[in-house]
Design a protein around this motif. Structure first.
Motif, PDB file in Angstrom:
ATOM      1  N   GLU A 131       0.838  -1.210   0.000  1.00  0.00           N
ATOM      2  CA  GLU A 131       0.000   0.000   0.000  1.00  0.00           C
ATOM      3  C   GLU A 131       0.865   1.249   0.000  1.00  0.00           C
ATOM      4  OE1 GLU A 131      -3.841  -1.814   2.467  1.00  0.00           O
ATOM      5  OE2 GLU A 131      -2.207  -0.792   3.527  1.00  0.00           O
ATOM      6  N   LEU A 132       1.879   1.232   0.827  1.00  0.00           N
ATOM      7  CA  LEU A 132       2.782   2.378   0.887  1.00  0.00           C
ATOM      8  C   LEU A 132       3.485   2.584  -0.447  1.00  0.00           C
ATOM      9  CD1 LEU A 132       3.984   4.561   2.740  1.00  0.00           C
ATOM     10  CD2 LEU A 132       5.801   2.937   3.323  1.00  0.00           C
ATOM     11  N   GLY A 133       3.877   1.484  -1.079  1.00  0.00           N
ATOM     12  CA  GLY A 133       4.526   1.577  -2.384  1.00  0.00           C
ATOM     13  C   GLY A 133       3.642   2.252  -3.408  1.00  0.00           C
ATOM     14  N   ARG A 134       2.370   1.875  -3.431  1.00  0.00           N
ATOM     15  CA  ARG A 134       1.436   2.494  -4.389  1.00  0.00           C
ATOM     16  C   ARG A 134       1.222   3.970  -4.079  1.00  0.00           C
ATOM     17  NH1 ARG A 134      -1.000  -2.668  -3.796  1.00  0.00           N
ATOM     18  NH2 ARG A 134      -2.456  -1.922  -2.194  1.00  0.00           N
ATOM     19  N   GLN A 135       1.132   4.309  -2.795  1.00  0.00           N
ATOM     20  CA  GLN A 135       0.941   5.704  -2.395  1.00  0.00           C
ATOM     21  C   GLN A 135       2.138   6.567  -2.818  1.00  0.00           C
ATOM     22  OE1 GLN A 135       0.324   5.350   1.818  1.00  0.00           O
ATOM     23  NE2 GLN A 135      -1.645   4.316   1.595  1.00  0.00           N
ATOM     24  N   ILE A 136       3.330   6.082  -2.525  1.00  0.00           N
ATOM     25  CA  ILE A 136       4.535   6.839  -2.877  1.00  0.00           C
ATOM     26  C   ILE A 136       4.683   6.933  -4.386  1.00  0.00           C
ATOM     27  CG2 ILE A 136       7.068   6.775  -2.797  1.00  0.00           C
ATOM     28  CD1 ILE A 136       6.833   5.713   0.055  1.00  0.00           C
ATOM     29  N   ALA A 137       4.402   5.852  -5.095  1.00  0.00           N
ATOM     30  CA  ALA A 137       4.506   5.873  -6.549  1.00  0.00           C
ATOM     31  C   ALA A 137       3.534   6.891  -7.146  1.00  0.00           C
ATOM     32  CB  ALA A 137       4.222   4.486  -7.102  1.00  0.00           C
ATOM     33  N   ALA A 138       2.315   6.937  -6.640  1.00  0.00           N
ATOM     34  CA  ALA A 138       1.329   7.901  -7.159  1.00  0.00           C
ATOM     35  C   ALA A 138       1.778   9.330  -6.928  1.00  0.00           C
ATOM     36  CB  ALA A 138      -0.034   7.652  -6.505  1.00  0.00           C
ATOM     37  N   THR A 139       2.335   9.586  -5.755  1.00  0.00           N
ATOM     38  CA  THR A 139       2.784  10.944  -5.436  1.00  0.00           C
ATOM     39  C   THR A 139       3.979  11.367  -6.289  1.00  0.00           C
ATOM     40  OG1 THR A 139       2.000  10.731  -3.153  1.00  0.00           O
ATOM     41  CG2 THR A 139       3.637  12.441  -3.580  1.00  0.00           C
ATOM     42  N   LEU A 140       4.969  10.466  -6.409  1.00  0.00           N
ATOM     43  CA  LEU A 140       6.177  10.813  -7.150  1.00  0.00           C
ATOM     44  C   LEU A 140       5.944  10.946  -8.641  1.00  0.00           C
ATOM     45  CD1 LEU A 140       8.840   8.589  -5.309  1.00  0.00           C
ATOM     46  CD2 LEU A 140       8.607  11.074  -5.200  1.00  0.00           C
ATOM     47  N   THR A 141       4.947  10.244  -9.167  1.00  0.00           N
ATOM     48  CA  THR A 141       4.701  10.314 -10.610  1.00  0.00           C
ATOM     49  C   THR A 141       3.615  11.321 -10.988  1.00  0.00           C
ATOM     50  OG1 THR A 141       3.139   8.446 -10.480  1.00  0.00           O
ATOM     51  CG2 THR A 141       5.441   7.925 -11.000  1.00  0.00           C
ATOM     52  N   ALA A 142       3.058  12.019  -9.997  1.00  0.00           N
ATOM     53  CA  ALA A 142       2.004  12.992 -10.301  1.00  0.00           C
ATOM     54  C   ALA A 142       2.490  14.053 -11.291  1.00  0.00           C
ATOM     55  CB  ALA A 142       1.536  13.662  -8.995  1.00  0.00           C
ATOM     56  N   ALA A 143       3.762  14.413 -11.185  1.00  0.00           N
ATOM     57  CA  ALA A 143       4.303  15.469 -12.046  1.00  0.00           C
ATOM     58  C   ALA A 143       4.462  15.029 -13.498  1.00  0.00           C
ATOM     59  CB  ALA A 143       5.665  15.932 -11.514  1.00  0.00           C
ATOM     60  N   ILE A 144       4.461  13.727 -13.732  1.00  0.00           N
ATOM     61  CA  ILE A 144       4.636  13.237 -15.115  1.00  0.00           C
ATOM     62  C   ILE A 144       3.415  12.464 -15.598  1.00  0.00           C
ATOM     63  CG2 ILE A 144       7.156  13.181 -14.960  1.00  0.00           C
ATOM     64  CD1 ILE A 144       6.932  10.115 -14.573  1.00  0.00           C
ATOM     65  N   ASP A 145       2.327  12.554 -14.842  1.00  0.00           N
ATOM     66  CA  ASP A 145       1.082  11.888 -15.244  1.00  0.00           C
ATOM     67  C   ASP A 145       0.325  12.824 -16.176  1.00  0.00           C
ATOM     68  OD1 ASP A 145      -1.295  10.536 -15.503  1.00  0.00           O
ATOM     69  OD2 ASP A 145      -1.397   9.968 -13.396  1.00  0.00           O
ATOM     70  N   VAL A 146      -0.040  12.363 -17.345  1.00  0.00           N
ATOM     71  CA  VAL A 146      -0.675  13.209 -18.359  1.00  0.00           C
ATOM     72  C   VAL A 146      -2.181  13.296 -18.161  1.00  0.00           C
ATOM     73  CG1 VAL A 146       1.100  12.864 -20.077  1.00  0.00           C
ATOM     74  CG2 VAL A 146      -0.805  11.257 -19.943  1.00  0.00           C
ATOM     75  N   GLN A 147      -2.733  12.518 -17.255  1.00  0.00           N
ATOM     76  CA  GLN A 147      -4.188  12.555 -17.049  1.00  0.00           C
ATOM     77  C   GLN A 147      -4.591  13.676 -16.103  1.00  0.00           C
ATOM     78  OE1 GLN A 147      -5.293   8.617 -15.775  1.00  0.00           O
ATOM     79  NE2 GLN A 147      -4.989   7.741 -17.826  1.00  0.00           N
TER      80      GLN A 147
END
Length: 199
Positions: free
Chosen positions: A183-199
């Motif tokens: 769960e923590l992995g998914r949370q951190i991944a979502a936060t760190l990739t927010a800047a490169i998410d095109v959606q």
């Protein structure tokens, strides 16, 4: 008979490695003796020398196993990802989970690297860069499709930022916390990739 003997030997090696990682992480590599490791696993000191010739060999094996597991996991993660962005997210998430589930081992790897034999240090660096390349290649592919992303940050800096955040988890993660490693992995991944998410 041979298979049983080999199985027993492999089990003892794995036990020695996991116990060594725990003790190294608590006391430090230099402060730990082979006698202490032998006592912790319930073996005599001469017996553990049957499996590992020295404390240094134990440390080298710990590093080698982590690097092998990391590279194999990265290959599988990238191959299974539907898009480069998915690969980046999954690399971050899986690395966080692995780090949290192997805190003692990762503490040893990050804090005792200076104790490695000089001839191995370059190999460790080479294999670490190979892992970073999986991340960097996925990012390059993603940015090629969306060149407007990260306009003010070189891709290498972004990679280092993400891996730094991921690797530091061994310092602060607590099993009693509100999130599992996954769960923590998914949370951190979502936060760190927010800047490169095109959606």
């Amino acid at each position: 008979m041979t298979e049983t003997t080999l199985s027993r030997a492999d089990t003892r090696r794995l036990r020695l490695l996991s116990t060594s990682a725990e003790i190294f992480s608590r006391r430090g590599f230099r402060a730990t003796s082979m006698k202490e490791i032998a006592a912790a696993v319930g073996m005599s000191k001469p017996t553990i020398y049957h499996y590992f010739n020295s404390k240094e060999e134990l440390l080298v094996r710990l590093y080698s196993d982590v690097l092998d597991e990391s590279l194999e996991a990265a290959r599988e993660t990238v191959a299974a990802a539907a898009t480069p962005l998915d690969a980046i997210r999954d690399l971050i998430a899986s690395r966080v989970a692995y780090t949290c589930r192997n805190q003692a081992l990762l503490k040893v790897c990050f804090e005792e690297e200076h104790e490695l034999p000089a001839e191995l240090a370059q190999e460790v660096l080479r294999r670490r860069r190979a892992f970073e390349d999986f991340f960097g290649d996925a990012l390059s592919e993603h940015l090629a499709a969306y060149p407007h992303l990260l306009p003010d940050m070189p891709p290498k800096i972004y990679v280092n930022m993400c891996l730094g955040a991921v690797n530091w988890c061994y310092k602060w993660y607590r099993r009693s916390g509100p999130a599992t490693p996954e769960e923590l992995g998914r949370q951190i991944a979502a936060t760190l990739t927010a800047a490169i998410d095109v959606q």
